[in-house]
Design a protein around this motif. Structure first.
Motif, PDB file in Angstrom:
ATOM      1  N   LYS A   7       0.841  -1.204   0.000  1.00 40.24           N
ATOM      2  CA  LYS A   7       0.000   0.000   0.000  1.00 40.24           C
ATOM      3  C   LYS A   7       0.874   1.252   0.000  1.00 40.24           C
ATOM      4  O   LYS A   7       0.620   2.206  -0.740  1.00 40.24           O
ATOM      5  N   ASP A  28      -4.188  -0.373  -3.637  1.00 40.49           N
ATOM      6  CA  ASP A  28      -4.820   0.760  -2.959  1.00 40.49           C
ATOM      7  C   ASP A  28      -5.408   0.307  -1.629  1.00 40.49           C
ATOM      8  O   ASP A  28      -5.216  -0.832  -1.192  1.00 40.49           O
ATOM      9  N   ALA A  29      -6.131   1.184  -0.981  1.00 40.41           N
ATOM     10  CA  ALA A  29      -6.678   0.888   0.349  1.00 40.41           C
ATOM     11  C   ALA A  29      -7.641  -0.289   0.330  1.00 40.41           C
ATOM     12  O   ALA A  29      -7.836  -0.966   1.350  1.00 40.41           O
TER      13      ALA A  29
END
Length: 242
Positions: free
Chosen positions: A55, A61-62
């Motif tokens: 990340k 991504d998150a």
């Protein structure tokens, strides 16, 4: 009745042995399935740390969706994925000529730890320094997220610059006999490294296509062409078994 038939079987011992082996293999398969499962991964102490690292550098991504950087990392098989990917996204090869770029890339595939001293041009020395700093930074980042990694050892284990000068001279057209005089590395190891470098060029070229970097794509094509010549890529005993 069936039980009596089994006891009277002349191959009872053989059948019992096969049954035990079958049971053992089933247990091994079940164990491997568990190790490959999400449940097993989540129990690994460093699983979350690795996710956090990916990340942090932008590979996912998150929501754990793979980004372009992650797709590039998936193309990297010749060297440590994170170092190769950062090298590309930091544009470390952009200001290098194809011969210089492929020479620096040799650090991803060369395996020997100890070699005789190399004499690098100022440009290659700077490229080596920058790539090594990137590896140390990645090691520090992984250590920050509680992974059992020593940054200096991480860099040393994944980057070996012992054939940079040799590959550079080879890419420039220097005869094989002459490049062998530049190092104490055995001839067969030199050949195998250069052959594997061709695969690395293909991986970097594919990564360049994903990134939309046409200049890098062309540079990797040229780099592949300049090393693909003479005895190294001839059908010979050196290449057998590579």
């Amino acid at each position: 009745m069936a039980q009596n038939k089994c006891h009277g079987c002349i191959k009872l011992d053989e059948h019992m042995k096969l049954a035990r082996e079958l049971k053992q293999h089933r247990e091994e398969v079940n164990a491997l399935k568990f190790e490959m499962s999400d449940e097993a991964l989540q129990q690994m102490p460093d699983f979350q740390g690795r996710i956090d690292v990916l990340k942090e550098i932008g590979c996912i991504d998150a929501d754990l969706v793979v980004q372009i950087k992650g797709r590039v990392a998936c193309e990297m098989n010749s060297g440590e994925e994170l170092i190769c990917t950062e090298c590309l996204f930091e544009n470390q090869l952009d200001d290098l000529e194809p011969e210089e770029a492929v020479a620096i890339m040799s650090s991803f595939v060369f395996q020997q730890k100890e070699t005789s001293e190399s004499f690098l041009t100022p440009k290659l020395s700077q490229a080596k320094k920058r790539l090594n700093e990137t590896a140390i930074r990645l090691g520090e980042l992984q250590a920050q997220f509680k992974l059992p990694i020593d940054p200096q050892e991480y860099a040393q284990e994944n980057l070996k610059f012992g054939l940079v000068e040799v590959v550079y001279e080879w890419a420039k057209g220097t005869p094989f006999a002459e490049i062998c005089e530049l190092t104490d590395v055995p001839e067969g190891v030199i050949v195998r490294t250069i052959v594997r470098l061709d695969e690395t060029c293909r991986e970097f070229r594919n990564a360049a296509a994903i990134m939309g970097n046409s200049a890098l794509y062309k540079k990797m094509e040229t780099a592949s062409n300049v090393i693909k010549r003479d005895i190294v890529f001839a059908a010979s005993l050196y290449i057998t078994g590579v």
